[in-house]
Design an enzyme around this catalytic site. Structure first.
Site, PDB file in Angstrom:
ATOM      1  CD  GLN A   1       7.492   1.808   1.131  1.00 15.86           C
ATOM      2  OE1 GLN A   1       6.710   2.754   1.039  1.00 15.86           O
ATOM      3  NE2 GLN A   1       8.095   1.487   2.255  1.00 15.86           N
ATOM      4  CG  ASN A   2      14.171   1.300  -0.525  1.00 18.58           C
ATOM      5  OD1 ASN A   2      13.391   2.155  -0.109  1.00 18.58           O
ATOM      6  ND2 ASN A   2      14.861   0.501   0.279  1.00 18.58           N
TER       7      ASN A   2
ATOM      8  CG  HIS B   1       7.006   3.002  -4.861  1.00 21.46           C
ATOM      9  ND1 HIS B   1       7.226   3.368  -3.553  1.00 21.46           N
ATOM     10  CD2 HIS B   1       5.692   2.686  -4.943  1.00 21.46           C
ATOM     11  CE1 HIS B   1       6.089   3.290  -2.879  1.00 21.46           C
ATOM     12  NE2 HIS B   1       5.148   2.868  -3.696  1.00 21.46           N
TER      13      HIS B   1
ATOM     14  CB  CYS C   1       7.920   4.624 -29.042  1.00 18.68           C
ATOM     15  SG  CYS C   1       9.595   4.400 -28.413  1.00 18.68           S
TER      16      CYS C   1
ATOM     17  CB  CYS D   1      10.577   7.630 -31.209  1.00 20.70           C
ATOM     18  SG  CYS D   1      10.140   8.173 -29.552  1.00 20.70           S
TER      19      CYS D   1
ATOM     20  N   GLY E   1      12.761  -0.115   7.914  1.00 22.64           N
ATOM     21  CA  GLY E   1      13.145   1.212   7.433  1.00 22.64           C
ATOM     22  C   GLY E   1      12.061   1.900   6.631  1.00 22.64           C
TER      23      GLY E   1
ATOM     24  CB  SER F   1       8.172   6.858   7.067  1.00 18.13           C
ATOM     25  OG  SER F   1       7.740   6.959   5.716  1.00 18.13           O
TER      26      SER F   1
ATOM     27  CG  ASN G   1      11.612   3.092  11.641  1.00 17.71           C
ATOM     28  OD1 ASN G   1      12.392   4.015  11.894  1.00 17.71           O
ATOM     29  ND2 ASN G   1      10.762   3.123  10.626  1.00 17.71           N
TER      30      ASN G   1
HETATM   31  C1  BV8 Z   1      -1.408   5.949  -5.731  1.00 20.77           C
HETATM   32  C2  BV8 Z   1       9.381   6.688  -6.286  1.00 20.77           C
HETATM   33  C3  BV8 Z   1      -3.483   5.480  -6.743  1.00 20.77           C
HETATM   34  C4  BV8 Z   1       9.627   8.128  -6.634  1.00 20.77           C
HETATM   35  C5  BV8 Z   1       7.737   6.896  -4.486  1.00 20.77           C
HETATM   36  C6  BV8 Z   1      -3.615  11.206   1.360  1.00 20.77           C
HETATM   37  C7  BV8 Z   1      -3.757  10.089   2.162  1.00 20.77           C
HETATM   38  C8  BV8 Z   1      -3.325   8.825   1.746  1.00 20.77           C
HETATM   39  C9  BV8 Z   1      -2.741   8.663   0.476  1.00 20.77           C
HETATM   40  C10 BV8 Z   1      -2.601   9.781  -0.303  1.00 20.77           C
HETATM   41  C11 BV8 Z   1      -3.014  11.035   0.114  1.00 20.77           C
HETATM   42  N1  BV8 Z   1      -2.735  11.915  -0.867  1.00 20.77           N
HETATM   43  C12 BV8 Z   1      -2.140  11.249  -1.890  1.00 20.77           C
HETATM   44  C13 BV8 Z   1      -2.086   9.958  -1.571  1.00 20.77           C
HETATM   45  C14 BV8 Z   1      -1.540   8.891  -2.373  1.00 20.77           C
HETATM   46  C15 BV8 Z   1      -0.020   8.926  -2.311  1.00 20.77           C
HETATM   47  C16 BV8 Z   1       0.484   8.927  -0.907  1.00 20.77           C
HETATM   48  O1  BV8 Z   1       0.462   7.908  -0.234  1.00 20.77           O
HETATM   49  N2  BV8 Z   1       0.943  10.099  -0.477  1.00 20.77           N
HETATM   50  C17 BV8 Z   1       1.466  10.212   0.875  1.00 20.77           C
HETATM   51  C18 BV8 Z   1       2.713  11.087   0.859  1.00 20.77           C
HETATM   52  C19 BV8 Z   1       0.367  10.792   1.743  1.00 20.77           C
HETATM   53  N3  BV8 Z   1       0.372   7.689  -2.956  1.00 20.77           N
HETATM   54  C20 BV8 Z   1       0.512   7.689  -4.284  1.00 20.77           C
HETATM   55  O2  BV8 Z   1       0.405   8.663  -4.990  1.00 20.77           O
HETATM   56  C21 BV8 Z   1       0.807   6.323  -4.870  1.00 20.77           C
HETATM   57  N4  BV8 Z   1      -0.107   6.084  -5.951  1.00 20.77           N
HETATM   58  O3  BV8 Z   1      -1.928   6.159  -4.657  1.00 20.77           O
HETATM   59  O4  BV8 Z   1      -2.102   5.575  -6.852  1.00 20.77           O
HETATM   60  C22 BV8 Z   1      -3.968   6.848  -7.041  1.00 20.77           C
HETATM   61  C23 BV8 Z   1      -3.819   7.319  -8.338  1.00 20.77           C
HETATM   62  C24 BV8 Z   1      -4.298   8.603  -8.633  1.00 20.77           C
HETATM   63  C25 BV8 Z   1      -4.867   9.389  -7.624  1.00 20.77           C
HETATM   64  C26 BV8 Z   1      -4.972   8.895  -6.306  1.00 20.77           C
HETATM   65  C27 BV8 Z   1      -4.522   7.622  -6.026  1.00 20.77           C
HETATM   66  C28 BV8 Z   1       2.201   6.293  -5.444  1.00 20.77           C
HETATM   67  C29 BV8 Z   1       3.201   6.397  -4.331  1.00 20.77           C
HETATM   68  C30 BV8 Z   1       4.582   6.115  -4.881  1.00 20.77           C
HETATM   69  C31 BV8 Z   1       5.381   7.391  -4.938  1.00 20.77           C
HETATM   70  N5  BV8 Z   1       6.773   7.083  -5.332  1.00 20.77           N
HETATM   71  N6  BV8 Z   1       8.992   6.606  -4.867  1.00 20.77           N
HETATM   72  C32 BV8 Z   1      10.926   8.622  -6.065  1.00 20.77           C
HETATM   73  O5  BV8 Z   1      11.552   7.941  -5.237  1.00 20.77           O
HETATM   74  O6  BV8 Z   1      11.340   9.726  -6.486  1.00 20.77           O
HETATM   75  S1  BV8 Z   1       7.369   6.969  -2.840  1.00 20.77           S
HETATM   76  C33 BV8 Z   1       8.808   7.164  -2.003  1.00 20.77           C
HETATM   77  O7  BV8 Z   1       8.469   7.726  -0.753  1.00 20.77           O
HETATM   78  C34 BV8 Z   1       9.462   5.857  -1.655  1.00 20.77           C
HETATM   79  O8  BV8 Z   1       9.396   4.938  -2.707  1.00 20.77           O
HETATM   80  C35 BV8 Z   1       8.738   5.410  -0.431  1.00 20.77           C
HETATM   81  O9  BV8 Z   1       7.619   4.658  -0.741  1.00 20.77           O
HETATM   82  C36 BV8 Z   1       8.294   6.713   0.147  1.00 20.77           C
HETATM   83  C37 BV8 Z   1       9.218   7.088   1.274  1.00 20.77           C
HETATM   84  O10 BV8 Z   1       8.886   6.285   2.291  1.00 20.77           O
HETATM   85  P1  BV8 Z   1      10.054   5.476   3.022  1.00 20.77           P
HETATM   86  O11 BV8 Z   1      10.682   4.532   2.061  1.00 20.77           O
HETATM   87  O12 BV8 Z   1       9.413   4.939   4.232  1.00 20.77           O
HETATM   88  O13 BV8 Z   1      11.180   6.541   3.393  1.00 20.77           O
HETATM   89  P2  BV8 Z   1      11.062   7.755   4.423  1.00 20.77           P
HETATM   90  O14 BV8 Z   1      12.190   8.668   4.156  1.00 20.77           O
HETATM   91  O15 BV8 Z   1       9.661   8.266   4.438  1.00 20.77           O
HETATM   92  O16 BV8 Z   1      11.289   7.061   5.847  1.00 20.77           O
HETATM   93  C38 BV8 Z   1      12.509   6.411   6.143  1.00 20.77           C
HETATM   94  C39 BV8 Z   1      12.217   5.561   7.355  1.00 20.77           C
HETATM   95  O17 BV8 Z   1      13.403   4.860   7.699  1.00 20.77           O
HETATM   96  C40 BV8 Z   1      11.840   6.403   8.572  1.00 20.77           C
HETATM   97  O18 BV8 Z   1      10.775   5.752   9.240  1.00 20.77           O
HETATM   98  C41 BV8 Z   1      13.113   6.376   9.424  1.00 20.77           C
HETATM   99  O19 BV8 Z   1      12.811   6.431  10.811  1.00 20.77           O
HETATM  100  C42 BV8 Z   1      13.670   5.036   9.076  1.00 20.77           C
HETATM  101  N7  BV8 Z   1      15.124   4.892   9.219  1.00 20.77           N
HETATM  102  C43 BV8 Z   1      16.091   5.817   8.983  1.00 20.77           C
HETATM  103  N8  BV8 Z   1      17.300   5.248   9.178  1.00 20.77           N
HETATM  104  C44 BV8 Z   1      17.088   3.947   9.527  1.00 20.77           C
HETATM  105  C45 BV8 Z   1      15.699   3.715   9.550  1.00 20.77           C
HETATM  106  N9  BV8 Z   1      15.165   2.522   9.862  1.00 20.77           N
HETATM  107  C46 BV8 Z   1      16.028   1.516  10.166  1.00 20.77           C
HETATM  108  N10 BV8 Z   1      17.375   1.658  10.147  1.00 20.77           N
HETATM  109  C47 BV8 Z   1      17.935   2.845   9.829  1.00 20.77           C
HETATM  110  N11 BV8 Z   1      19.289   2.958   9.820  1.00 20.77           N
HETATM  111 ZN    ZN Z   2      10.508   6.470 -28.051  1.00 15.24          ZN
END
Ligand code: BV8
Ligand code: ZN
Length: 235
Positions: free
Chosen positions: A90-91, A108, A119, A140, A177, A179, A203
Protein backbone atom coordinates in the site's frame (compact mmCIF):
# COMPACT_ATOMS: atom_id res chain seq x y z
CA UNK A 1 11.80 -25.14 4.11
CA UNK A 2 8.15 -26.05 3.44
CA UNK A 3 7.23 -25.40 -0.21
CA UNK A 4 4.68 -22.61 0.27
CA UNK A 5 2.96 -20.02 -1.83
CA UNK A 6 3.38 -16.75 0.05
CA UNK A 7 1.58 -13.44 -0.55
CA UNK A 8 2.60 -10.36 1.42
CA UNK A 9 0.69 -7.13 2.06
CA UNK A 10 2.72 -4.28 3.53
CA UNK A 11 1.51 -0.98 4.99
CA UNK A 12 3.11 2.17 6.36
CA UNK A 13 4.29 0.38 9.51
CA UNK A 14 6.98 -1.46 7.53
CA UNK A 15 8.58 1.90 6.64
CA UNK A 16 8.20 3.62 10.00
CA UNK A 17 11.65 2.67 11.31
CA UNK A 18 13.04 4.05 8.03
CA UNK A 19 11.83 7.44 9.25
CA UNK A 20 8.58 7.74 7.28
CA UNK A 21 5.64 8.77 9.52
CA UNK A 22 2.59 6.51 9.36
CA UNK A 23 -0.89 7.88 8.67
CA UNK A 24 -2.79 7.18 11.81
CA UNK A 25 -0.11 7.77 14.37
CA UNK A 26 -0.14 11.43 13.47
CA UNK A 27 2.02 12.77 10.67
CA UNK A 28 4.93 15.09 11.46
CA UNK A 29 4.03 18.24 13.41
CA UNK A 30 4.18 20.29 10.18
CA UNK A 31 0.89 18.73 9.10
CA UNK A 32 -0.77 17.73 12.31
CA UNK A 33 -3.56 20.22 11.65
CA UNK A 34 -4.40 18.34 8.44
CA UNK A 35 -4.99 14.62 8.20
CA UNK A 36 -3.61 12.92 5.09
CA UNK A 37 -7.15 11.82 4.29
CA UNK A 38 -8.18 15.49 3.92
CA UNK A 39 -5.37 16.14 1.49
CA UNK A 40 -5.11 12.80 -0.34
CA UNK A 41 -8.31 13.31 -2.33
CA UNK A 42 -9.10 14.54 -5.86
CA UNK A 43 -11.40 17.17 -4.36
CA UNK A 44 -8.58 18.67 -2.27
CA UNK A 45 -6.36 18.72 -5.36
CA UNK A 46 -8.93 20.51 -7.51
CA UNK A 47 -9.65 22.98 -4.71
CA UNK A 48 -6.03 23.74 -3.87
CA UNK A 49 -3.38 22.02 -6.03
CA UNK A 50 -0.62 24.15 -4.46
CA UNK A 51 -1.44 23.01 -0.91
CA UNK A 52 -1.74 19.35 -1.97
CA UNK A 53 1.59 19.55 -3.80
CA UNK A 54 3.22 21.21 -0.76
CA UNK A 55 1.99 18.19 1.24
CA UNK A 56 3.46 15.71 -1.26
CA UNK A 57 6.66 17.68 -1.77
CA UNK A 58 7.23 17.62 2.01
CA UNK A 59 6.58 13.86 2.07
CA UNK A 60 8.87 13.33 -0.94
CA UNK A 61 11.68 15.23 0.80
CA UNK A 62 11.17 13.02 3.84
CA UNK A 63 11.06 9.83 1.76
CA UNK A 64 14.15 10.84 -0.24
CA UNK A 65 16.13 10.75 3.04
CA UNK A 66 14.68 7.37 4.06
CA UNK A 67 16.54 4.12 3.54
CA UNK A 68 15.12 0.57 3.53
CA UNK A 69 15.22 -1.28 6.87
CA UNK A 70 15.73 -5.04 7.59
CA UNK A 71 12.05 -5.77 6.90
CA UNK A 72 12.33 -4.41 3.32
CA UNK A 73 15.55 -6.36 2.74
CA UNK A 74 14.02 -9.56 4.14
CA UNK A 75 11.12 -9.29 1.67
CA UNK A 76 13.58 -8.87 -1.21
CA UNK A 77 15.46 -11.97 0.03
CA UNK A 78 12.21 -13.97 0.25
CA UNK A 79 11.30 -13.06 -3.33
CA UNK A 80 14.67 -14.39 -4.54
CA UNK A 81 14.46 -17.58 -2.43
CA UNK A 82 10.83 -18.64 -2.87
CA UNK A 83 9.36 -20.10 -6.08
CA UNK A 84 5.92 -18.59 -5.51
CA UNK A 85 6.05 -15.22 -3.78
CA UNK A 86 4.07 -12.01 -4.38
CA UNK A 87 4.71 -8.66 -2.70
CA UNK A 88 1.75 -6.29 -2.60
CA UNK A 89 2.24 -2.89 -0.98
CA UNK A 90 0.00 0.00 0.00
CA UNK A 91 3.09 2.17 0.42
CA UNK A 92 4.07 4.79 -2.11
CA UNK A 93 7.58 5.44 -0.72
CA UNK A 94 9.57 3.25 -3.14
CA UNK A 95 11.57 1.55 -0.35
CA UNK A 96 10.69 -2.02 -1.45
CA UNK A 97 12.23 -1.30 -4.88
CA UNK A 98 15.25 0.33 -3.24
CA UNK A 99 15.72 -2.79 -1.05
CA UNK A 100 15.90 -4.98 -4.18
CA UNK A 101 12.36 -6.36 -4.54
CA UNK A 102 11.76 -6.85 -8.26
CA UNK A 103 8.05 -7.61 -8.77
CA UNK A 104 6.06 -5.26 -6.61
CA UNK A 105 2.32 -4.63 -6.90
CA UNK A 106 1.90 -0.99 -5.88
CA UNK A 107 -1.81 -0.89 -4.97
CA UNK A 108 -1.79 2.87 -4.29
CA UNK A 109 0.85 3.98 -6.77
CA UNK A 110 4.31 5.47 -6.39
CA UNK A 111 5.09 8.97 -5.10
CA UNK A 112 8.09 9.21 -7.51
CA UNK A 113 5.81 8.96 -10.55
CA UNK A 114 3.80 11.92 -11.83
CA UNK A 115 1.18 12.16 -14.56
CA UNK A 116 -0.44 15.01 -16.44
CA UNK A 117 -4.02 16.04 -15.66
CA UNK A 118 -4.60 16.87 -19.32
CA UNK A 119 -2.44 14.83 -21.74
CA UNK A 120 -1.08 11.27 -21.43
CA UNK A 121 2.34 12.33 -20.11
CA UNK A 122 3.52 10.10 -17.26
CA UNK A 123 7.04 9.83 -15.89
CA UNK A 124 9.42 9.59 -12.97
CA UNK A 125 10.18 12.86 -11.17
CA UNK A 126 12.66 12.58 -8.31
CA UNK A 127 13.31 16.33 -7.87
CA UNK A 128 13.32 17.31 -4.18
CA UNK A 129 12.28 19.91 -3.42
CA UNK A 130 10.14 20.54 -6.48
CA UNK A 131 11.23 23.73 -8.28
CA UNK A 132 7.60 24.86 -8.51
CA UNK A 133 4.44 23.75 -6.71
CA UNK A 134 2.23 22.70 -8.38
CA UNK A 135 4.59 21.32 -11.07
CA UNK A 136 3.58 21.63 -14.72
CA UNK A 137 3.54 19.07 -17.53
CA UNK A 138 6.74 19.35 -19.65
CA UNK A 139 4.69 18.51 -22.74
CA UNK A 140 1.50 20.61 -22.49
CA UNK A 141 1.98 22.85 -19.44
CA UNK A 142 -1.10 21.57 -17.58
CA UNK A 143 -1.00 20.60 -13.88
CA UNK A 144 0.88 17.43 -12.98
CA UNK A 145 -0.49 15.16 -10.23
CA UNK A 146 1.21 12.42 -8.22
CA UNK A 147 0.65 9.06 -9.92
CA UNK A 148 -0.97 7.63 -6.79
CA UNK A 149 -4.47 6.54 -5.76
CA UNK A 150 -6.30 9.11 -3.64
CA UNK A 151 -9.21 8.33 -1.30
CA UNK A 152 -12.35 7.94 -3.39
CA UNK A 153 -10.35 6.94 -6.49
CA UNK A 154 -10.40 3.43 -7.88
CA UNK A 155 -7.28 1.30 -7.92
CA UNK A 156 -5.71 0.12 -11.17
CA UNK A 157 -7.91 -2.85 -12.12
CA UNK A 158 -5.07 -5.06 -13.43
CA UNK A 159 -2.94 -4.47 -10.33
CA UNK A 160 -5.85 -5.26 -8.01
CA UNK A 161 -6.73 -8.39 -10.01
CA UNK A 162 -3.16 -9.69 -9.79
CA UNK A 163 -3.11 -8.98 -6.04
CA UNK A 164 -6.41 -10.81 -5.54
CA UNK A 165 -5.19 -13.82 -7.51
CA UNK A 166 -2.01 -13.99 -5.41
CA UNK A 167 -3.91 -13.99 -2.11
CA UNK A 168 -6.52 -16.44 -3.42
CA UNK A 169 -3.82 -19.00 -4.21
CA UNK A 170 -1.48 -18.35 -1.27
CA UNK A 171 -0.98 -20.87 1.55
CA UNK A 172 0.36 -18.08 3.75
CA UNK A 173 -0.53 -14.37 3.76
CA UNK A 174 1.91 -12.14 5.65
CA UNK A 175 0.41 -8.78 6.65
CA UNK A 176 3.17 -6.41 7.75
CA UNK A 177 2.65 -2.96 9.29
CA UNK A 178 -0.91 -2.51 8.02
CA UNK A 179 -3.75 -1.02 10.07
CA UNK A 180 -6.24 -2.93 7.88
CA UNK A 181 -8.74 -0.07 7.67
CA UNK A 182 -8.31 1.01 4.04
CA UNK A 183 -10.26 -0.91 1.44
CA UNK A 184 -10.05 -2.72 -0.91
CA UNK A 185 -6.43 -3.46 0.23
CA UNK A 186 -7.52 -4.56 3.69
CA UNK A 187 -9.66 -7.32 2.20
CA UNK A 188 -6.86 -9.11 0.34
CA UNK A 189 -5.56 -11.31 3.20
CA UNK A 190 -9.10 -12.61 3.80
CA UNK A 191 -9.00 -14.28 0.36
CA UNK A 192 -6.18 -16.45 1.71
CA UNK A 193 -8.05 -17.30 4.89
CA UNK A 194 -11.27 -18.00 2.97
CA UNK A 195 -9.69 -20.84 1.00
CA UNK A 196 -7.94 -22.40 4.03
CA UNK A 197 -4.65 -20.51 3.96
CA UNK A 198 -3.16 -18.87 7.04
CA UNK A 199 -2.79 -15.17 7.82
CA UNK A 200 0.26 -14.18 9.87
CA UNK A 201 0.09 -10.58 11.11
CA UNK A 202 3.21 -8.55 11.94
CA UNK A 203 2.24 -5.39 13.85
CA UNK A 204 2.92 -3.50 17.09
CA UNK A 205 -0.79 -3.57 17.96
CA UNK A 206 -3.84 -5.70 17.16
CA UNK A 207 -5.90 -4.58 14.15
CA UNK A 208 -9.38 -5.37 12.72
CA UNK A 209 -7.63 -8.18 10.82
CA UNK A 210 -6.25 -9.80 14.00
CA UNK A 211 -9.32 -12.01 14.68
CA UNK A 212 -8.73 -13.71 11.30
CA UNK A 213 -5.01 -14.25 11.80
CA UNK A 214 -3.67 -17.72 12.58
CA UNK A 215 -0.71 -16.00 14.23
CA UNK A 216 -0.12 -12.43 15.47
CA UNK A 217 3.54 -11.54 15.91
CA UNK A 218 3.61 -8.37 18.01
CA UNK A 219 6.70 -6.20 17.71
CA UNK A 220 8.50 -3.94 15.23
CA UNK A 221 8.55 -5.65 11.82
CA UNK A 222 12.14 -4.59 11.21
CA UNK A 223 12.93 -7.15 13.95
CA UNK A 224 10.07 -9.68 13.82
CA UNK A 225 10.03 -10.29 10.06
CA UNK A 226 13.75 -11.18 9.71
CA UNK A 227 13.37 -13.48 12.74
CA UNK A 228 10.33 -15.17 11.25
CA UNK A 229 12.10 -15.66 7.89
CA UNK A 230 15.15 -17.23 9.58
CA UNK A 231 12.92 -19.75 11.46
CA UNK A 232 10.86 -20.45 8.32
CA UNK A 233 14.02 -21.35 6.41
CA UNK A 234 15.10 -23.78 9.13
CA UNK A 235 11.77 -25.68 9.18
C1 BV8 B 1 -11.84 2.95 -3.47
C2 BV8 B 1 -2.02 6.96 -1.31
C3 BV8 B 1 -13.55 2.43 -5.00
C4 BV8 B 1 -2.28 8.39 -0.96
C5 BV8 B 1 -3.73 5.81 0.01
C6 BV8 B 1 -16.19 3.36 4.52
C7 BV8 B 1 -15.97 2.01 4.72
C8 BV8 B 1 -15.09 1.28 3.92
C9 BV8 B 1 -14.42 1.91 2.86
C10 BV8 B 1 -14.64 3.25 2.67
C11 BV8 B 1 -15.50 3.98 3.48
N1 BV8 B 1 -15.49 5.25 3.04
C12 BV8 B 1 -14.64 5.35 1.99
C13 BV8 B 1 -14.15 4.14 1.74
C14 BV8 B 1 -13.21 3.78 0.70
C15 BV8 B 1 -11.81 4.22 1.10
C16 BV8 B 1 -11.42 3.71 2.45
O1 BV8 B 1 -11.12 2.54 2.61
N2 BV8 B 1 -11.44 4.62 3.42
C17 BV8 B 1 -11.07 4.23 4.77
C18 BV8 B 1 -10.22 5.33 5.39
C19 BV8 B 1 -12.35 3.99 5.54
N3 BV8 B 1 -10.97 3.61 0.10
C20 BV8 B 1 -10.76 4.28 -1.04
O2 BV8 B 1 -11.17 5.39 -1.28
C21 BV8 B 1 -9.96 3.50 -2.07
N4 BV8 B 1 -10.66 3.54 -3.32
O3 BV8 B 1 -12.46 2.47 -2.54
O4 BV8 B 1 -12.29 2.96 -4.76
C22 BV8 B 1 -14.47 3.57 -4.80
C23 BV8 B 1 -14.43 4.61 -5.71
C24 BV8 B 1 -15.31 5.68 -5.53
C25 BV8 B 1 -16.19 5.70 -4.43
C26 BV8 B 1 -16.18 4.64 -3.50
C27 BV8 B 1 -15.32 3.57 -3.70
C28 BV8 B 1 -8.62 4.15 -2.29
C29 BV8 B 1 -7.79 4.00 -1.05
C30 BV8 B 1 -6.37 4.42 -1.35
C31 BV8 B 1 -6.08 5.75 -0.69
N5 BV8 B 1 -4.65 6.08 -0.87
N6 BV8 B 1 -2.43 6.11 -0.18
C32 BV8 B 1 -1.28 8.91 0.04
O5 BV8 B 1 -0.50 8.14 0.61
O6 BV8 B 1 -1.27 10.15 0.22
S1 BV8 B 1 -4.19 4.99 1.41
C33 BV8 B 1 -2.97 5.18 2.54
O7 BV8 B 1 -3.56 4.96 3.81
C34 BV8 B 1 -1.91 4.11 2.44
O8 BV8 B 1 -1.59 3.82 1.11
C35 BV8 B 1 -2.50 2.96 3.17
O9 BV8 B 1 -3.26 2.15 2.34
C36 BV8 B 1 -3.41 3.64 4.13
C37 BV8 B 1 -2.75 3.69 5.49
O10 BV8 B 1 -2.83 2.45 5.97
P1 BV8 B 1 -1.50 1.77 6.53
O11 BV8 B 1 -0.52 1.62 5.42
O12 BV8 B 1 -1.98 0.57 7.23
O13 BV8 B 1 -0.85 2.81 7.55
P2 BV8 B 1 -1.46 3.31 8.94
O14 BV8 B 1 -0.72 4.52 9.33
O15 BV8 B 1 -2.95 3.32 8.86
O16 BV8 B 1 -1.08 2.12 9.95
C38 BV8 B 1 0.27 1.80 10.20
C39 BV8 B 1 0.23 0.44 10.85
O17 BV8 B 1 1.57 0.03 11.11
C40 BV8 B 1 -0.49 0.46 12.19
O18 BV8 B 1 -1.29 -0.71 12.28
C41 BV8 B 1 0.66 0.40 13.21
O19 BV8 B 1 0.27 -0.29 14.39
C42 BV8 B 1 1.68 -0.39 12.46
N7 BV8 B 1 3.07 -0.15 12.84
C43 BV8 B 1 3.66 1.01 13.23
N8 BV8 B 1 4.98 0.79 13.42
C44 BV8 B 1 5.22 -0.52 13.14
C45 BV8 B 1 4.01 -1.12 12.76
N9 BV8 B 1 3.92 -2.42 12.42
C46 BV8 B 1 5.07 -3.15 12.45
N10 BV8 B 1 6.27 -2.63 12.78
C47 BV8 B 1 6.39 -1.33 13.12
N11 BV8 B 1 7.61 -0.84 13.46
ZN1 ZN C 1 0.38 17.32 -20.33
Amino acid sequence: MKPSKIAVLTGAGVSKSSGIPTYREGADSLWNNYHPQDLATPQAFIRNPKLVWEFYDWRRQNMARARPNPAHYTLAEMEAALPDFTLVTQNIDGLHREAGSKNILHLHGDIWLVRCTACDFRGEDRRVPLPERPPRCPRCGALLRPDIVWFGETLDAATLYQAEQAFKSADIALVVGASAVVYPAAYLPLYTQEHGGQIIEFNITRTPLSPYAAEIILGPSEKTLPEWWRKFQEE
